[in-house]
Write a protein that holds these residues in place. Structure first.
Motif, mmCIF file in Angstrom:
data_model
loop_
_atom_site.group_PDB
_atom_site.id
_atom_site.type_symbol
_atom_site.label_atom_id
_atom_site.label_comp_id
_atom_site.label_asym_id
_atom_site.label_seq_id
_atom_site.Cartn_x
_atom_site.Cartn_y
_atom_site.Cartn_z
ATOM 1 N N LEU A 10 0.922 -1.276 0.188
ATOM 2 C CA LEU A 10 -0.045 -0.102 -0.022
ATOM 3 C C LEU A 10 0.891 1.189 -0.020
ATOM 4 N N ALA A 11 1.965 1.171 0.701
ATOM 5 C CA ALA A 11 2.937 2.238 0.811
ATOM 6 C C ALA A 11 3.516 2.472 -0.626
ATOM 7 N N VAL A 12 3.986 1.416 -1.437
ATOM 8 C CA VAL A 12 4.518 1.722 -2.769
ATOM 9 C C VAL A 12 3.299 2.431 -3.734
ATOM 10 N N MET A 13 2.198 1.514 -3.537
ATOM 11 C CA MET A 13 0.879 2.154 -4.382
ATOM 12 C C MET A 13 0.841 3.727 -4.162
ATOM 13 N N SER A 14 0.495 4.216 -2.880
ATOM 14 C CA SER A 14 0.527 5.474 -2.608
ATOM 15 C C SER A 14 1.506 6.430 -3.050
ATOM 16 N N PHE A 15 2.768 6.157 -2.891
ATOM 17 C CA PHE A 15 3.784 6.752 -3.350
ATOM 18 C C PHE A 15 3.735 6.843 -4.825
ATOM 19 N N CYS A 16 3.735 5.787 -5.632
ATOM 20 C CA CYS A 16 3.776 6.048 -7.087
ATOM 21 C C CYS A 16 2.475 6.612 -7.685
ATOM 22 N N ASP A 17 1.393 6.526 -7.150
ATOM 23 C CA ASP A 17 0.235 7.160 -7.508
ATOM 24 C C ASP A 17 0.187 8.609 -7.497
ATOM 25 N N SER A 18 0.998 9.050 -6.266
ATOM 26 C CA SER A 18 1.147 10.466 -6.097
ATOM 27 C C SER A 18 2.357 11.026 -7.028
ATOM 28 N N LEU A 19 3.157 10.343 -7.589
ATOM 29 C CA LEU A 19 4.383 10.853 -8.484
ATOM 30 C C LEU A 19 3.688 11.416 -10.010
ATOM 31 N N VAL A 20 3.131 12.679 -9.789
ATOM 32 C CA VAL A 20 2.537 13.083 -11.014
ATOM 33 C C VAL A 20 3.659 14.013 -11.562
ATOM 34 N N PHE A 21 4.503 14.175 -12.333
ATOM 35 C CA PHE A 21 5.762 14.674 -12.792
ATOM 36 C C PHE A 21 5.216 15.901 -13.718
ATOM 37 N N PHE A 22 4.022 15.746 -14.084
ATOM 38 C CA PHE A 22 3.342 16.819 -15.204
ATOM 39 C C PHE A 22 2.456 17.966 -14.612
ATOM 40 N N ALA A 23 2.198 17.502 -13.266
ATOM 41 C CA ALA A 23 1.125 18.432 -12.227
ATOM 42 C C ALA A 23 1.332 19.804 -12.615
ATOM 43 N N PRO A 24 2.576 20.370 -12.345
ATOM 44 C CA PRO A 24 2.537 21.969 -12.580
ATOM 45 C C PRO A 24 2.097 22.253 -13.852
ATOM 46 N N ALA A 25 2.315 21.438 -14.856
ATOM 47 C CA ALA A 25 2.061 21.818 -16.390
ATOM 48 C C ALA A 25 0.524 21.086 -16.614
ATOM 49 N N ALA A 26 -0.228 20.729 -15.886
ATOM 50 C CA ALA A 26 -1.311 19.970 -16.206
ATOM 51 C C ALA A 26 -2.245 20.660 -17.418
ATOM 52 N N ILE A 27 -2.573 21.859 -17.173
ATOM 53 C CA ILE A 27 -3.291 22.564 -18.125
ATOM 54 C C ILE A 27 -2.380 22.478 -19.576
ATOM 55 N N MET A 28 -1.064 22.511 -19.693
ATOM 56 C CA MET A 28 -0.507 22.346 -20.969
ATOM 57 C C MET A 28 -0.715 20.964 -21.685
ATOM 58 N N VAL A 29 -0.727 19.868 -20.909
ATOM 59 C CA VAL A 29 -1.017 18.858 -21.231
ATOM 60 C C VAL A 29 -2.206 18.570 -22.230
ATOM 61 N N ARG A 30 -3.160 19.461 -21.884
ATOM 62 C CA ARG A 30 -4.506 19.514 -22.894
ATOM 63 C C ARG A 30 -4.249 20.629 -23.905
ATOM 64 N N THR A 31 -3.755 22.014 -23.743
ATOM 65 C CA THR A 31 -3.611 22.961 -24.327
ATOM 66 C C THR A 31 -2.772 22.788 -25.354
ATOM 67 N N ARG A 32 -1.742 21.806 -25.375
ATOM 68 C CA ARG A 32 -0.959 21.430 -26.455
ATOM 69 C C ARG A 32 -1.801 20.890 -27.669
ATOM 70 N N CYS A 33 -2.700 20.185 -27.365
ATOM 71 C CA CYS A 33 -3.725 19.677 -28.246
ATOM 72 C C CYS A 33 -4.721 20.571 -28.671
ATOM 73 N N GLY A 34 -4.739 21.921 -28.365
ATOM 74 C CA GLY A 34 -5.789 22.837 -28.902
ATOM 75 C C GLY A 34 -6.928 23.040 -27.855
ATOM 76 N N ILE A 35 -6.839 22.526 -26.879
ATOM 77 C CA ILE A 35 -7.802 22.636 -25.725
ATOM 78 C C ILE A 35 -7.661 23.976 -25.144
ATOM 79 N N SER A 36 -8.833 24.825 -25.042
ATOM 80 C CA SER A 36 -8.805 26.238 -24.267
ATOM 81 C C SER A 36 -8.669 25.843 -22.637
ATOM 82 N N VAL A 37 -8.319 27.059 -22.312
ATOM 83 C CA VAL A 37 -8.251 27.106 -20.770
ATOM 84 C C VAL A 37 -9.617 26.845 -20.091
ATOM 85 N N SER A 38 -10.619 27.475 -20.892
ATOM 86 C CA SER A 38 -12.073 27.490 -20.489
ATOM 87 C C SER A 38 -12.382 26.003 -20.418
ATOM 88 N N ASP A 39 -12.243 25.296 -21.788
ATOM 89 C CA ASP A 39 -12.352 23.810 -22.023
ATOM 90 C C ASP A 39 -11.726 22.940 -20.957
#
Length: 387
Positions: A10-39
């Motif tokens: 459970l500790a490994v699962m908790s740690f690995c599930d929380s390793l979201v390296f793109f989190a500070p750029a979460a909006i960019m993950v969508r906007t790079r594909c043409g998704i607007s901020v409002s979308d």
């Protein structure tokens, strides 16, 4: 059994599930594909709506197929959503991804707590302590992935961040395959349980007032969480600080949250009711300070508020599971926990749709309202609660 196989997995699962390296750029993950901020906000609302619609049905499914199978299925779907984010696509494609992510969250919600509670043989104190420690693994992973964001983004760009997150999600999924089946430690808990019932039949047999109190308290804690996750940035803007302070603030209060197990040790001496009252009152004072402090000194209560809320949430989770036992609903545990989460789910949906109308002054009024609500909760627990 618990130390040898359950807790490390459970500790490994908790740690690995929380390793979201793109989190500070979460909006960019969508906007790079043409998704607007409002979308993007629409997609977040779809995610919350999906959880609201799917959590109770998934709770019933979990009670039938078992906690481990539900956890593994959740991990499989979650891994699939990471691949979808990497591939990218149209707005409809991201809607599908949001729905699948909601399904994964709904399968895991309540189930992981139910599994851990069963693994602790229904020992509430052990469950609360172990849950807090597992939470620390997630907090540590969040801090690590946030600190690694800048260098990884520099060398590997967004695709590298997504691939690293996919790998960590795969490790979490692979680990979930090896957690013991809960039937090895739920037989004793369910020996005194009533037969599995439908939702309406189950809640007809549960006292109404405790249900209402749990539902209302869950909603209040959801509002408090929303204040931290979404209104802190408005407060930072209102006191004239640069938005970049938000990153340091998040890292600061995440690190402080790792003190939750230490704070919970107080419950052994003071009793659960007194600990909840003390930390609710502290959260009320901190919210009041955040509301009316108009200088950089507001950062101090902003750092401490999440820790107070974390302690209350940990104790509250144990109380709710003990209540499920007390009314003989062990075989309906996942479904009952899912219903109790519906208040927080609904509030998140409402907030996301209302977010566009918030401005800097909103943080003052909402933190003042939160302060008053938390104080009322503290008084209620003091008068009505039991250790």
């Amino acid at each position: 059994m618990f130390f040898s196989r359950v807790f490390p997995a459970l500790a490994v699962m908790s740690f690995c599930d929380s390793l979201v390296f793109f989190a500070p750029a979460a909006i960019m993950v969508r906007t790079r594909c043409g998704i607007s901020v409002s979308d993007f906000f629409v997609l977040q609302a779809v995610l919350s709506l999906g959880v609201f619609a799917l959590e109770v049905p998934c709770g019933f499914l979990t009670d039938r197929i078992g906690y481990k199978k539900s956890i593994v299925l959740s991990q499989v779907i979650f891994l699939a959503t990471r691949f979808m984010l990497f591939l990218g696509g149209s707005f409809a494609f991201f809607v599908a991804e949001a729905v699948l992510e909601a399904l994964s969250a709904s399968l895991a919600s309540g189930t992981e707590d139910a599994y851990l509670y069963s693994a602790c043989s229904g020992n509430e104190d052990e469950f609360v302590k172990r849950g807090a420690v597992l939470g620390n693994f997630g907090e540590a992973a969040f801090i690590a992935s946030t600190l690694l964001f800048a260098p990884m983004n520099h060398f590997f760009a967004l695709d590298g961040l997504l691939l690293a997150t996919i790998f960590s999600s795969f490790v979490a999924f692979f680990t979930s395959l090896f957690i013991p089946d809960e039937r090895k430690f739920t037989r004793a808990l369910e020996s005194e349980s009533k037969p599995r019932l439908s939702l309406s039949a189950a809640f007809k047999q549960i006292p109404k007032f405790p249900c209402f109190a749990i539902f209302a308290f869950s909603s209040v804690m959801a509002v408090a969480g929303i204040a931290v996750n979404f209104l802190y940035i408005l407060k930072i803007q209102s006191i004239g600080l640069d938005e970049e302070w938000m990153s340091a603030l998040i890292l600061g209060y995440t690190a402080l949250n790792m003190l939750t197990p230490l704070a919970l040790s107080l419950s052994k001496r003071l009793g659960k009711r007194n600990v909840v009252c003390v930390f609710l009152a502290a959260a009320s004072v901190l919210s009041f300070s955040i509301s009316f402090c108009s200088s950089i000194y507001a950062l101090a209560p902003m750092l401490l508020l999440p820790l107070s809320l974390s302690v209350v949430s940990a104790v509250f989770s144990g109380i709710v599971n003990r209540f499920v036992d007390s009314v003989g609903m062990q075989k309906n545990r996942a479904a009952v926990l899912s219903v109790f989460n519906q208040g927080s789910n609904a509030l998140q949906v409402v907030f996301l749709f209302a977010a566009s109308s918030f401005d800097k002054s909103s943080s003052v009024n909402l933190f003042a309202l939160l302060s008053a609500t938390l104080l009322l909760c503290a008084l209620f627990v003091k008068m009505k609660g039991k250790n």
